[in-house]
Design a protein around this motif. Structure first.
Motif, mmCIF file in Angstrom:
data_model
loop_
_atom_site.group_PDB
_atom_site.id
_atom_site.type_symbol
_atom_site.label_atom_id
_atom_site.label_comp_id
_atom_site.label_asym_id
_atom_site.label_seq_id
_atom_site.Cartn_x
_atom_site.Cartn_y
_atom_site.Cartn_z
ATOM 1 N N PRO A 85 0.834 -1.202 0.000
ATOM 2 C CA PRO A 85 0.000 0.000 0.000
ATOM 3 C C PRO A 85 0.873 1.259 0.000
ATOM 4 C CG PRO A 85 -0.754 -1.550 1.670
ATOM 5 C CD PRO A 85 0.566 -2.063 1.156
ATOM 6 N N LEU A 86 0.497 2.222 -0.843
ATOM 7 C CA LEU A 86 1.228 3.491 -0.946
ATOM 8 C C LEU A 86 0.246 4.625 -0.680
ATOM 9 C CD1 LEU A 86 3.726 5.205 -1.799
ATOM 10 C CD2 LEU A 86 2.902 5.015 -4.154
ATOM 11 N N ILE A 87 0.574 5.462 0.292
ATOM 12 C CA ILE A 87 -0.328 6.546 0.687
ATOM 13 C C ILE A 87 0.319 7.872 0.333
ATOM 14 C CG2 ILE A 87 -1.610 7.580 2.599
ATOM 15 C CD1 ILE A 87 -1.251 4.857 4.070
ATOM 16 N N ILE A 88 -0.249 8.570 -0.634
ATOM 17 C CA ILE A 88 0.389 9.818 -1.049
ATOM 18 C C ILE A 88 -0.402 11.029 -0.556
ATOM 19 C CG2 ILE A 88 1.291 8.648 -3.097
ATOM 20 C CD1 ILE A 88 -0.473 10.577 -4.712
ATOM 21 N N GLY A 89 0.303 12.150 -0.468
ATOM 22 C CA GLY A 89 -0.328 13.420 -0.105
ATOM 23 C C GLY A 89 -0.253 14.328 -1.321
ATOM 24 N N GLU A 97 -12.555 20.191 1.476
ATOM 25 C CA GLU A 97 -12.076 19.771 0.152
ATOM 26 C C GLU A 97 -10.948 18.755 0.256
ATOM 27 O OE1 GLU A 97 -11.402 23.193 -2.336
ATOM 28 O OE2 GLU A 97 -13.424 23.938 -1.932
ATOM 29 N N ILE A 98 -10.456 18.566 1.464
ATOM 30 C CA ILE A 98 -9.429 17.545 1.674
ATOM 31 C C ILE A 98 -10.133 16.203 1.831
ATOM 32 C CG2 ILE A 98 -7.647 16.737 3.274
ATOM 33 C CD1 ILE A 98 -7.071 19.710 3.859
ATOM 34 N N ARG A 99 -9.674 15.214 1.084
ATOM 35 C CA ARG A 99 -10.402 13.938 1.034
ATOM 36 C C ARG A 99 -9.394 12.805 0.817
ATOM 37 N NH1 ARG A 99 -12.147 14.536 -5.312
ATOM 38 N NH2 ARG A 99 -10.006 14.766 -6.003
ATOM 39 N N ILE A 100 -9.910 11.615 0.787
ATOM 40 C CA ILE A 100 -9.072 10.462 0.468
ATOM 41 C C ILE A 100 -9.737 9.655 -0.626
ATOM 42 C CG2 ILE A 100 -10.047 9.224 2.455
ATOM 43 C CD1 ILE A 100 -7.280 7.741 2.505
ATOM 44 N N ARG A 101 -8.931 9.222 -1.576
ATOM 45 C CA ARG A 101 -9.424 8.346 -2.637
ATOM 46 C C ARG A 101 -8.532 7.116 -2.673
ATOM 47 N NH1 ARG A 101 -9.994 10.101 -8.310
ATOM 48 N NH2 ARG A 101 -8.162 11.442 -8.226
ATOM 49 N N GLN A 102 -9.119 5.998 -3.070
ATOM 50 C CA GLN A 102 -8.344 4.765 -3.144
ATOM 51 C C GLN A 102 -8.510 4.113 -4.499
ATOM 52 O OE1 GLN A 102 -9.656 1.567 -0.641
ATOM 53 N NE2 GLN A 102 -7.888 0.298 -1.101
ATOM 54 N N SER A 103 -7.407 3.593 -5.025
ATOM 55 C CA SER A 103 -7.466 2.742 -6.210
ATOM 56 C C SER A 103 -6.528 1.582 -5.929
ATOM 57 C CB SER A 103 -7.014 3.531 -7.434
ATOM 58 O OG SER A 103 -6.780 2.658 -8.509
ATOM 59 N N GLU A 104 -7.080 0.428 -5.641
ATOM 60 C CA GLU A 104 -6.302 -0.733 -5.199
ATOM 61 C C GLU A 104 -5.371 -0.336 -4.051
ATOM 62 O OE1 GLU A 104 -6.194 -0.262 -8.777
ATOM 63 O OE2 GLU A 104 -7.975 -1.493 -8.971
ATOM 64 N N ASN A 105 -4.055 -0.490 -4.297
ATOM 65 C CA ASN A 105 -3.092 -0.232 -3.227
ATOM 66 C C ASN A 105 -2.655 1.223 -3.118
ATOM 67 O OD1 ASN A 105 -2.686 -2.490 -1.738
ATOM 68 N ND2 ASN A 105 -1.200 -3.384 -3.146
ATOM 69 N N LEU A 106 -3.251 2.081 -3.923
ATOM 70 C CA LEU A 106 -2.851 3.485 -3.939
ATOM 71 C C LEU A 106 -3.909 4.333 -3.239
ATOM 72 C CD1 LEU A 106 -0.781 5.547 -5.128
ATOM 73 C CD2 LEU A 106 -2.253 5.653 -7.137
ATOM 74 N N TYR A 107 -3.482 5.116 -2.271
ATOM 75 C CA TYR A 107 -4.381 5.997 -1.525
ATOM 76 C C TYR A 107 -3.900 7.429 -1.714
ATOM 77 C CZ TYR A 107 -5.519 1.629 0.932
ATOM 78 O OH TYR A 107 -5.883 0.341 1.239
ATOM 79 N N ILE A 108 -4.809 8.340 -2.013
ATOM 80 C CA ILE A 108 -4.430 9.741 -2.237
ATOM 81 C C ILE A 108 -5.139 10.610 -1.210
ATOM 82 C CG2 ILE A 108 -4.334 11.642 -3.897
ATOM 83 C CD1 ILE A 108 -5.337 8.387 -5.306
ATOM 84 N N CYS A 109 -4.355 11.295 -0.382
ATOM 85 C CA CYS A 109 -4.913 12.200 0.624
ATOM 86 C C CYS A 109 -4.618 13.639 0.221
ATOM 87 C CB CYS A 109 -4.264 11.953 1.981
ATOM 88 S SG CYS A 109 -4.459 10.280 2.596
ATOM 89 N N GLY A 110 -5.606 14.503 0.286
ATOM 90 C CA GLY A 110 -5.408 15.908 -0.046
ATOM 91 C C GLY A 110 -6.538 16.416 -0.912
ATOM 92 N N ASP A 111 -6.419 17.664 -1.361
ATOM 93 C CA ASP A 111 -7.497 18.194 -2.218
ATOM 94 C C ASP A 111 -7.183 18.030 -3.704
ATOM 95 O OD1 ASP A 111 -5.729 20.245 -2.874
ATOM 96 O OD2 ASP A 111 -6.640 21.693 -1.512
ATOM 97 N N GLU A 112 -5.957 17.551 -4.038
ATOM 98 C CA GLU A 112 -5.526 17.364 -5.425
ATOM 99 C C GLU A 112 -5.655 18.642 -6.248
ATOM 100 O OE1 GLU A 112 -6.477 13.621 -7.479
ATOM 101 O OE2 GLU A 112 -7.369 12.939 -5.603
ATOM 102 N N MET A 113 -5.625 19.783 -5.610
ATOM 103 C CA MET A 113 -5.823 21.052 -6.316
ATOM 104 C C MET A 113 -4.780 22.096 -5.941
ATOM 105 S SD MET A 113 -8.895 21.229 -8.016
ATOM 106 C CE MET A 113 -9.670 22.803 -7.700
#
Lengths: 67, 202
Positions: free
Chosen positions: B130-134, B145-161
């Motif tokens: 698992p890889l958790i990125i900011g 607007e800060i959220r978390i999204r997951q795609s398999e082993n990839l997790y993205i934390c932040g607003d992506e903006m």
């Protein structure tokens, strides 16, 4: 065609689109993005010749500086 | 689960943290406080005055290597967490070797290009980890607007903006939210082995 784009079902007029077309149509204009198609990471070089078809699952994420 | 039960699970796990800045220092401290057994932290930078608005360092540590300063700070909070430090600049060649024995990797770089390198390297060479990125932490307000999204082993934390700039600097509250969201995701993965993907659907 219907695809899943960032966990949301989206419908497009065409039956096939390249990733580059899809990014333009969906306004993903950020400089650095990561694209996964059906769970697999897609390299930037492959955006022009990778075809998205009905039922595909596409994830686009933005990488922005800051930490 | 009681905290004792939580600690007994976490102490057997190793978390890799790639970067010891705003995301990495705060995430590492949170993980140590709750009892993660081992942290592997890499960074090449030194503590700078401008870091103190968000990073877990102290004024007297200016000029010290971030990895050793952070190790000292964590040791003062919870000496039971083993801290392995690497004072180097991570790249696609060395990061696999450094993080291959971790259960989870937390991406905590500042530069977007570096985030891309770790994602591409981990997904091709360490696909089961698992890889958790900011991504997207700059400015203030807009907590929703800060959220978390997951795609398999990839997790993205932040607003992506929100990109860091002189007019939109990274600041303790929002950086702290994302750093702790990354730590919280580590706990979710380690403590809840039966977690479902739907939990993260938008």
């Amino acid at each position: 065609m219907k695809i899943t784009l960032n966990n949301t079902e989206e419908t497009f007029d065409k039956n096939e689109l390249t990733i580059s077309d899809l990014l333009k149509l969906s306004n993903f204009s950020y400089k650095l993005i990561i694209v996964k198609v059906n769970g697999k990471l897609l390299r930037k070089e492959a955006y022009d010749n990778t075809i998205v078809k009905d039922g595909d699952d596409v994830m686009v994420l933005h990488l922005v500086t800051g930490g | 689960m009681t905290f004792e039960e939580i600690k007994s699970i976490l102490k057997n796990h190793t978390v890799g943290i790639a970067g010891a800045g705003g995301l990495g220092s705060n995430c590492a401290v949170a993980l140590s406080r709750v009892g993660v057994g081992k942290l592997i932290i890499a960074d090449f930078d030194v503590v700078n005055e401008t870091n103190l608005n968000r990073q877990y360092f102290f004024k007297h540590q200016l000029g010290e290597k971030k990895v050793s300063a952070l190790k000292n700070n964590i040791n003062r909070i919870n000496p039971e967490t083993e801290i392995i430090i690497h004072d180097l600049k991570l790249n696609e060649n060395n990061l696999v070797n450094i993080y291959k024995d971790c259960d989870i990797i937390v991406e905590a770089f500042d530069i977007a290009e570096m985030k891309q390198i770790i994602i591409e390297t981990c997904m091709s060479k360490l696909p089961d980890k698992p890889l958790i990125i900011g991504s997207g932490i700059a400015g203030w307000g807009k907590s929703n607007e800060i959220r978390i999204r997951q795609s398999e082993n990839l997790y993205i934390c932040g607003d992506e903006m929100t990109e860091t700039s002189t007019q939109n600097p990274p600041l303790a509250p929002r950086v702290g939210i994302v750093a702790n969201m990354q730590a919280n995701t580590v706990l979710e993965i380690l403590l809840n082995t039966n977690h479902k993907d739907e939990d993260y659907a938008e």
